[in-house]
Write a protein that holds these residues in place. Structure first.
Motif, mmCIF file in Angstrom:
data_model
loop_
_atom_site.group_PDB
_atom_site.id
_atom_site.type_symbol
_atom_site.label_atom_id
_atom_site.label_comp_id
_atom_site.label_asym_id
_atom_site.label_seq_id
_atom_site.Cartn_x
_atom_site.Cartn_y
_atom_site.Cartn_z
ATOM 1 N N PRO A 216 -5.476 38.308 -12.211
ATOM 2 C CA PRO A 216 -5.933 37.459 -11.099
ATOM 3 C C PRO A 216 -7.386 37.759 -10.735
ATOM 4 N N ARG A 217 -8.019 36.762 -10.153
ATOM 5 C CA ARG A 217 -9.430 36.939 -9.771
ATOM 6 C C ARG A 217 -9.596 38.071 -8.761
ATOM 7 N N SER A 218 -8.559 38.245 -7.966
ATOM 8 C CA SER A 218 -8.645 39.267 -6.911
ATOM 9 C C SER A 218 -8.180 40.644 -7.394
ATOM 10 N N ASN A 219 -8.191 40.856 -8.689
ATOM 11 C CA ASN A 219 -7.658 42.134 -9.213
ATOM 12 C C ASN A 219 -8.584 43.288 -8.852
ATOM 13 N N SER A 220 -7.981 44.457 -8.786
ATOM 14 C CA SER A 220 -8.805 45.646 -8.511
ATOM 15 C C SER A 220 -8.706 46.660 -9.654
ATOM 16 N N ALA A 221 -8.364 46.133 -10.805
ATOM 17 C CA ALA A 221 -8.289 47.008 -11.991
ATOM 18 C C ALA A 221 -9.685 47.513 -12.341
ATOM 19 N N ALA A 222 -9.721 48.716 -12.894
ATOM 20 C CA ALA A 222 -11.025 49.299 -13.236
ATOM 21 C C ALA A 222 -10.953 49.976 -14.596
ATOM 22 N N GLU A 223 -12.113 50.327 -15.089
ATOM 23 C CA GLU A 223 -12.174 51.007 -16.394
ATOM 24 C C GLU A 223 -11.361 52.298 -16.366
ATOM 25 N N ASN A 224 -10.781 52.621 -17.490
ATOM 26 C CA ASN A 224 -9.960 53.820 -17.692
ATOM 27 C C ASN A 224 -8.599 53.794 -16.994
ATOM 28 N N ASP A 225 -8.264 52.673 -16.329
ATOM 29 C CA ASP A 225 -6.907 52.551 -15.768
ATOM 30 C C ASP A 225 -5.901 52.442 -16.910
ATOM 31 N N TYR A 226 -4.740 53.034 -16.702
ATOM 32 C CA TYR A 226 -3.708 52.964 -17.731
ATOM 33 C C TYR A 226 -2.865 51.701 -17.569
ATOM 34 N N ILE A 227 -2.564 51.063 -18.689
ATOM 35 C CA ILE A 227 -1.745 49.852 -18.693
ATOM 36 C C ILE A 227 -0.378 50.201 -19.260
ATOM 37 N N VAL A 228 0.669 49.809 -18.515
ATOM 38 C CA VAL A 228 2.043 50.070 -18.976
ATOM 39 C C VAL A 228 2.822 48.771 -18.977
ATOM 40 N N SER A 229 3.911 48.749 -19.743
ATOM 41 C CA SER A 229 4.750 47.545 -19.775
ATOM 42 C C SER A 229 5.459 47.405 -18.431
ATOM 43 N N SER A 230 5.629 46.145 -18.004
ATOM 44 C CA SER A 230 6.229 45.925 -16.677
ATOM 45 C C SER A 230 7.745 45.779 -16.746
ATOM 46 N N GLY A 231 8.246 45.488 -17.920
ATOM 47 C CA GLY A 231 9.694 45.288 -18.067
ATOM 48 C C GLY A 231 10.109 43.851 -17.830
ATOM 49 N N ALA A 232 9.187 42.999 -17.375
ATOM 50 C CA ALA A 232 9.530 41.588 -17.139
ATOM 51 C C ALA A 232 9.803 40.898 -18.466
ATOM 52 N N GLY A 233 10.798 40.059 -18.472
ATOM 53 C CA GLY A 233 11.158 39.343 -19.699
ATOM 54 C C GLY A 233 12.252 40.043 -20.478
ATOM 55 N N GLY A 234 12.402 41.324 -20.268
ATOM 56 C CA GLY A 234 13.523 42.051 -20.866
ATOM 57 C C GLY A 234 13.392 42.383 -22.337
ATOM 58 N N VAL A 235 12.217 42.122 -22.920
ATOM 59 C CA VAL A 235 12.048 42.483 -24.340
ATOM 60 C C VAL A 235 11.605 43.937 -24.458
#
Lengths: 292, 175
Positions: A216-235
């Motif tokens: 989203p445009r209003s995101n506050s993500a920044a460099e070096n943040d870790y990305i993990v799976s959210s579990g949505a969708g169940g795959v």
């Protein structure tokens, strides 16, 4: 002739000479033995005999060595065989040790994942082939349907998420990685909880990276943040580490942002992976597609 | 050995060469040079098509494609179809238009490898429509094409040498 000789041996001259010789011999032996010094005659004789002796000894030793080789060849062969068997055993032990060490490191990494997620049913698997024609790092595993693998099963390493099973054959299966544009993983920034979709592009895949799209445009993500799976969708199960953010950019095709993500998994170095064959919250859609 | 047996032996030998090429292509990382993998499977079935004609070429292409499909995420029979067509076209060209020699081998291999690489590129990169697909042509496909072309020459020479030796033996037996 015989008469002359007989007369010589019977003469006093011969007897005197013989006595002198015997005396000299006795003196030489006694002198030599008592004083341990060499006498003049031994020196002379020695000077004459020595080269011959040396030559003779040399020849003898040469022959001796030559024949010893044949004589001892069986011994050498036996020794060589024994040493070779020792080397083989040590090499085998070393290989076993390295394999056990590797396995230990491999399982140690998964131990933490298993502790955090006791519901995961994991199947260890080994990479057996890579598709050089595929730019997204597709590879083949040595486990298939008979081992319990199904399409859409997530594939992980101790570091994090690799991808999913896109083709399950009876004894092997093909894995599509997170670098592939066909794959979409619902993911979140672990720090800010901003959600997006992990997917690939040809340009990023060439550099071994992927992107977190639809931020989203209003995101506050920044460099070096870790990305993990959210579990949505169940795959994919929740909380699997995917990578960290390298940079955030605005998408040229829509108003959202996207983040360039460097996966924690080094796709070129993958050897052993775990296939998650079952986990809590696995989608029924995935189950149906997988024929479970 | 009868004519039929020799034929079976010949096809078996080509099959083994193809299988070895397949193993080298997918499961032998040491073949990589500077991270570039060659595609030795294509020259093998193209050479088989040059030596044995269109039918054998298409059958070897099909066999090669089935093997490659086991390690591919492109979809069922993708390589099988592509390689069958490639083998058939190469066989037809050799039967009706070209001679079986090294120059033809280079031309046919160049055409076959380029066609397959460009087709893969279009399917896996261009049709997806994300980002600029052209840098990959230079960074990935061109080195792959060059490396495979270099390999295709010894493959042709080896397969053709084996075949000519077999033909000579057959002629000697007949005379």
């Amino acid at each position: 002739m015989n008469e002359t000789l007989r007369m010589f041996f019977k003469s006093t001259r011969f007897k005197v000479l013989l006595m002198i010789l015997v005396c000299l011999a006795i003196i030489s032996v006694v002198y030599g033995t008592l004083t341990n010094w060499s006498t003049p005659q031994t020196n002379i004789v020695g000077a004459i005999v020595k080269p011959v002796q040396k030559f003779s000894k040399g020849v003898s030793d040469g022959f001796d060595d030559f024949f010893k080789k044949f004589k001892k060849s069986e011994t050498y062969e036996a020794e060589q065989k024994q040493l070779q068997s020792q080397i083989n055993k040590l090499t085998s032990d070393l290989l076993d040790y390295q394999e056990i060490k590797q396995q230990n490191e491999f399982y140690k990494g998964f131990f933490e994942i298993k502790q955090k997620n006791p519901d995961f049913k994991m199947l260890p698997s080994t990479l057996i082939a890579r598709d050089p024609t595929d730019p997204y790092g597709t590879f083949t595993l040595d486990k298939g349907i008979v081992d319990g693998v199904a399409v859409y099963d997530p594939v992980i390493t101790a570091e994090g998420l690799v991808g999913y099973i896109s083709d399950a054959q009876s004894t092997q299966s093909v894995v599509t990685t997170v670098l592939n544009p066909k794959l979409n993983v619902s993911a979140i920034d672990r720090r800010t909880r901003d959600a997006g979709n992990i997917t690939g592009t040809p340009e990023l895949a060439a550099k071994g990276k992927c992107k977190l799209a639809y931020l989203p445009r209003s995101n506050s993500a920044a460099e070096n943040d870790y990305i993990v799976s959210s579990g949505a969708g169940g795959v994919f199960p929740e909380g699997l580490l995917i990578g960290n953010i390298e940079e955030i950019k605005q998408d040229t095709q829509n108003i959202s942002f996207y983040a360039v993500v460097v996966p924690v998994v080094k796709f070129d170095e993958i050897r052993d992976v775990m296939v998650i064959t079952s986990f809590n919250g696995q989608s029924s859609i995935a189950d149906k597609k997988a024929g479970k | 050995m009868g004519k039929g047996e020799r034929k079976y032996l010949h096809y078996t030998a080509f099959g083994i060469v193809l299988f070895v090429a397949f193993i080298l292509q997918y499961s032998f990382p040491m073949i990589k040079i500077f991270g570039i993998s060659p595609l030795p499977v294509i020259p093998v079935f193209v050479c088989a098509a040059m030596i044995d004609g269109d039918l054998a070429g298409s059958m070897f292409g099909l066999f090669a494609g089935i093997l490659c499909d086991t390690n591919s995420a492109y979809g069922a029979c993708y390589h099988a179809i592509l390689y069958l067509i490639t083998g058939l076209v190469c066989g037809l060209l050799i039967t009706h238009l070209m001679q079986n020699n090294l120059i033809s081998a280079i031309v046919l291999n160049f055409g076959a490898i380029t066609f397959n690489l460009l087709f893969n590129w279009m399917v896996s990169v261009v049709f997806i429509g994300r980002g600029n697909p052209f840098p990959m042509l230079v960074t990935d496909l061109l080195p792959m094409l060059a490396y495979t072309m270099v390999l295709s020459i010894p493959i042709y020479l080896l397969m053709n040498y084996g075949m000519s030796k077999r033909k000579k033996q057959y002629k000697r037996i007949r005379t």
